[in-house]
Design a protein around this motif. Structure first.
Motif, PDB file in Angstrom:
ATOM      1  N   LYS A 155       0.830  -1.206   0.000  1.00 42.58           N
ATOM      2  CA  LYS A 155       0.000   0.000   0.000  1.00 42.58           C
ATOM      3  C   LYS A 155       0.864   1.254   0.000  1.00 42.58           C
ATOM      4  N   GLN A 156       1.977   1.220   0.729  1.00 41.15           N
ATOM      5  CA  GLN A 156       2.892   2.356   0.723  1.00 41.15           C
ATOM      6  C   GLN A 156       3.503   2.544  -0.665  1.00 41.15           C
ATOM      7  N   GLN A 213       2.161   1.736  -3.398  1.00 38.62           N
ATOM      8  CA  GLN A 213       1.082   2.058  -4.331  1.00 38.62           C
ATOM      9  C   GLN A 213       0.681   3.528  -4.277  1.00 38.62           C
ATOM     10  N   GLN A 214       1.127   4.254  -3.258  1.00 36.75           N
ATOM     11  CA  GLN A 214       0.739   5.653  -3.128  1.00 36.75           C
ATOM     12  C   GLN A 214       1.082   6.398  -4.416  1.00 36.75           C
TER      13      GLN A 214
END
Length: 91
Positions: free
Chosen positions: A58-59, A61-62
């Motif tokens: 998720k990090q 994907q920022q």
């Protein structure tokens, strides 16, 4: 990934970058909810690793906030592997 002295995150960095670039793996991992896996009887240690990987992905994907935004991240991103290291250490 950050590589603080004595942590030797190089091996984790290689694995995470390889998995990140496998779009089918990345999409499948990001579609998982670790809490749901835990509620469905997932092994607590496995769920901890899953949660750590999902958080890292998720990090990564920022969205890129630079003026030359592309669909694939190409700039360097510092991501901490401490949660993943702890989860893997508990296996």
């Amino acid at each position: 990934m950050t590589n603080a002295p004595g942590l030797y995150n190089c091996f984790l960095n290689v694995i995470i970058q390889t998995l990140w670039h496998l779009s089918s793996f990345r999409n499948a991992l990001l579609s998982l909810n670790p809490e749901t896996v835990a509620k469905n009887g997932g092994n607590p240690q496995d769920v901890a690793v899953l949660k750590a990987l999902v958080n890292i992905f998720k990090q990564l994907q920022q969205p890129n906030t630079s003026p030359s935004t592309e669909s694939t991240r190409t700039e360097v991103v510092a991501v901490s592997a401490s949660e993943l290291r702890k989860a893997l250490g508990a296996l």
